[in-house]
Write a protein that holds these residues in place. Structure first.
Motif, mmCIF file in Angstrom:
data_model
loop_
_atom_site.group_PDB
_atom_site.id
_atom_site.type_symbol
_atom_site.label_atom_id
_atom_site.label_comp_id
_atom_site.label_asym_id
_atom_site.label_seq_id
_atom_site.Cartn_x
_atom_site.Cartn_y
_atom_site.Cartn_z
ATOM 1 N N LEU A 132 0.827 -1.213 0.000
ATOM 2 C CA LEU A 132 0.000 0.000 0.000
ATOM 3 C C LEU A 132 0.857 1.257 0.000
ATOM 4 C CD1 LEU A 132 -2.841 -0.987 2.487
ATOM 5 C CD2 LEU A 132 -3.074 -0.540 0.054
ATOM 6 N N GLN A 133 1.924 1.245 0.781
ATOM 7 C CA GLN A 133 2.802 2.419 0.826
ATOM 8 C C GLN A 133 3.490 2.630 -0.511
ATOM 9 O OE1 GLN A 133 5.180 1.369 4.238
ATOM 10 N NE2 GLN A 133 3.926 2.584 5.620
ATOM 11 N N ASN A 134 3.892 1.550 -1.174
ATOM 12 C CA ASN A 134 4.535 1.679 -2.483
ATOM 13 C C ASN A 134 3.554 2.209 -3.518
ATOM 14 O OD1 ASN A 134 6.980 0.832 -1.550
ATOM 15 N ND2 ASN A 134 6.775 -1.270 -2.263
ATOM 16 N N SER A 135 2.331 1.705 -3.501
ATOM 17 C CA SER A 135 1.349 2.175 -4.482
ATOM 18 C C SER A 135 0.964 3.618 -4.191
ATOM 19 C CB SER A 135 0.107 1.286 -4.486
ATOM 20 O OG SER A 135 -0.600 1.418 -3.272
ATOM 21 N N ASP A 136 0.958 3.996 -2.919
ATOM 22 C CA ASP A 136 0.635 5.369 -2.541
ATOM 23 C C ASP A 136 1.724 6.317 -3.042
ATOM 24 O OD1 ASP A 136 -1.053 7.221 -1.335
ATOM 25 O OD2 ASP A 136 0.092 7.215 0.529
ATOM 26 N N ASN A 137 2.982 5.882 -2.993
ATOM 27 C CA ASN A 137 4.087 6.731 -3.445
ATOM 28 C C ASN A 137 4.058 6.930 -4.950
ATOM 29 O OD1 ASN A 137 5.021 7.030 -0.880
ATOM 30 N ND2 ASN A 137 6.552 5.420 -1.019
ATOM 31 N N THR A 138 3.580 5.953 -5.695
ATOM 32 C CA THR A 138 3.554 6.094 -7.151
ATOM 33 C C THR A 138 2.469 7.067 -7.590
ATOM 34 O OG1 THR A 138 2.113 4.177 -7.380
ATOM 35 C CG2 THR A 138 4.472 3.786 -7.561
ATOM 36 N N ILE A 139 1.441 7.224 -6.790
ATOM 37 C CA ILE A 139 0.345 8.135 -7.149
ATOM 38 C C ILE A 139 0.778 9.585 -6.957
ATOM 39 C CG2 ILE A 139 -1.959 8.898 -6.493
ATOM 40 C CD1 ILE A 139 -2.544 5.987 -5.750
ATOM 41 N N ARG A 140 1.487 9.834 -5.895
ATOM 42 C CA ARG A 140 1.910 11.205 -5.592
ATOM 43 C C ARG A 140 3.037 11.640 -6.502
ATOM 44 N NH1 ARG A 140 2.155 10.461 0.818
ATOM 45 N NH2 ARG A 140 -0.072 10.398 1.201
ATOM 46 N N SER A 141 3.092 12.914 -6.723
ATOM 47 C CA SER A 141 4.206 13.463 -7.476
ATOM 48 C C SER A 141 4.748 14.652 -6.702
ATOM 49 C CB SER A 141 3.768 13.861 -8.871
ATOM 50 O OG SER A 141 2.833 14.908 -8.787
ATOM 51 N N ASP A 142 5.876 15.142 -7.119
ATOM 52 C CA ASP A 142 6.522 16.247 -6.415
ATOM 53 C C ASP A 142 5.964 17.608 -6.795
ATOM 54 O OD1 ASP A 142 8.112 14.490 -5.070
ATOM 55 O OD2 ASP A 142 9.765 14.613 -6.489
ATOM 56 N N ARG A 143 5.208 17.639 -7.847
ATOM 57 C CA ARG A 143 4.698 18.939 -8.260
ATOM 58 C C ARG A 143 3.488 19.327 -7.401
ATOM 59 N NH1 ARG A 143 1.903 17.061 -13.941
ATOM 60 N NH2 ARG A 143 0.322 15.931 -12.831
ATOM 61 N N PRO A 144 3.325 20.603 -7.162
ATOM 62 C CA PRO A 144 2.202 21.051 -6.322
ATOM 63 C C PRO A 144 0.876 20.899 -7.061
ATOM 64 C CG PRO A 144 3.419 22.924 -7.166
ATOM 65 C CD PRO A 144 4.180 21.692 -7.576
ATOM 66 N N ARG A 145 -0.168 20.817 -6.292
ATOM 67 C CA ARG A 145 -1.506 20.700 -6.856
ATOM 68 C C ARG A 145 -1.870 21.968 -7.598
ATOM 69 N NH1 ARG A 145 -6.591 18.731 -3.195
ATOM 70 N NH2 ARG A 145 -7.942 18.856 -4.969
ATOM 71 N N ARG A 146 -2.531 21.808 -8.721
ATOM 72 C CA ARG A 146 -2.885 23.002 -9.481
ATOM 73 C C ARG A 146 -4.017 23.752 -8.790
ATOM 74 N NH1 ARG A 146 -7.306 23.172 -13.126
ATOM 75 N NH2 ARG A 146 -8.433 21.203 -13.226
ATOM 76 N N ALA A 147 -3.997 25.038 -8.943
ATOM 77 C CA ALA A 147 -5.026 25.877 -8.336
ATOM 78 C C ALA A 147 -6.297 25.790 -9.173
ATOM 79 C CB ALA A 147 -4.546 27.315 -8.256
ATOM 80 N N TYR A 148 -7.395 25.546 -8.517
ATOM 81 C CA TYR A 148 -8.679 25.489 -9.218
ATOM 82 C C TYR A 148 -9.318 26.867 -9.205
ATOM 83 C CZ TYR A 148 -8.339 20.441 -9.172
ATOM 84 O OH TYR A 148 -7.930 19.156 -9.387
ATOM 85 N N PRO A 149 -10.025 27.204 -10.265
ATOM 86 C CA PRO A 149 -10.669 28.521 -10.279
ATOM 87 C C PRO A 149 -11.787 28.581 -9.235
ATOM 88 C CG PRO A 149 -11.362 27.213 -12.173
ATOM 89 C CD PRO A 149 -10.290 26.434 -11.466
ATOM 90 N N LYS A 150 -12.044 29.773 -8.747
ATOM 91 C CA LYS A 150 -13.110 29.960 -7.770
ATOM 92 C C LYS A 150 -14.447 29.639 -8.434
ATOM 93 C CE LYS A 150 -15.059 33.419 -4.680
ATOM 94 N NZ LYS A 150 -15.230 32.597 -3.519
ATOM 95 N N VAL A 151 -15.267 28.889 -7.720
ATOM 96 C CA VAL A 151 -16.580 28.518 -8.244
ATOM 97 C C VAL A 151 -17.611 29.442 -7.606
ATOM 98 C CG1 VAL A 151 -18.266 26.663 -8.432
ATOM 99 C CG2 VAL A 151 -15.835 26.136 -8.488
ATOM 100 N N HIS A 152 -18.346 30.112 -8.425
ATOM 101 C CA HIS A 152 -19.359 31.033 -7.932
ATOM 102 C C HIS A 152 -20.614 30.262 -7.535
ATOM 103 C CE1 HIS A 152 -16.984 34.457 -9.108
ATOM 104 N NE2 HIS A 152 -16.767 33.883 -10.280
ATOM 105 N N PRO A 153 -21.338 30.772 -6.548
ATOM 106 C CA PRO A 153 -22.569 30.080 -6.129
ATOM 107 C C PRO A 153 -23.605 30.052 -7.243
ATOM 108 C CG PRO A 153 -22.255 32.111 -4.877
ATOM 109 C CD PRO A 153 -21.068 31.949 -5.761
#
Length: 103
Positions: free
Chosen positions: A43-64
């Motif tokens: 599980l730890q090995n599969s978890d490491n393959t999913i993650r990457s070193d790049r930061p998460r992209r910013a999502y645009p603000k969603v209006h109500p």
């Protein structure tokens, strides 16, 4: 075994039986622990393959998109779990279209 069987055994026989039970349990616990550690390692090995070193992209603000008619301060974008006020209104027979915010 019944209690009568234990009563007829002497101390050395009982101690021998105790040691057998203890060693069997220790072996089985060790085997189970090894299996669980292997699963955890996978599980730890599969978890490491999913993650990457790049930061998460910013999502645009969603209006109500929806607004509570009884309390205009309560708004919902239409994403994620429905707020309680939306669930209550839907149970009362209204439809989501009734709560659309006009643009």
């Amino acid at each position: 075994m019944k209690n009568k069987d234990f009563d007829s055994m002497d101390i050395d026989e009982l101690w021998s039986l105790h040691e057998q039970v203890t060693s069997t349990l220790a072996r089985k616990i060790g085997e189970e622990k090894a299996k669980l550690e292997e699963r955890l390692r996978k599980l730890q090995n599969s978890d490491n393959t999913i993650r990457s070193d790049r930061p998460r992209r910013a999502y645009p603000k969603v209006h109500p998109k929806y607004q509570n008619p009884k309390n205009p301060a309560e708004k919902w974008s239409g994403r994620g779990k429905r707020p309680h006020w939306v669930q209550a209104q839907l149970k009362a027979g209204k439809r989501l279209e009734h709560f659309l915010i006009s643009r």
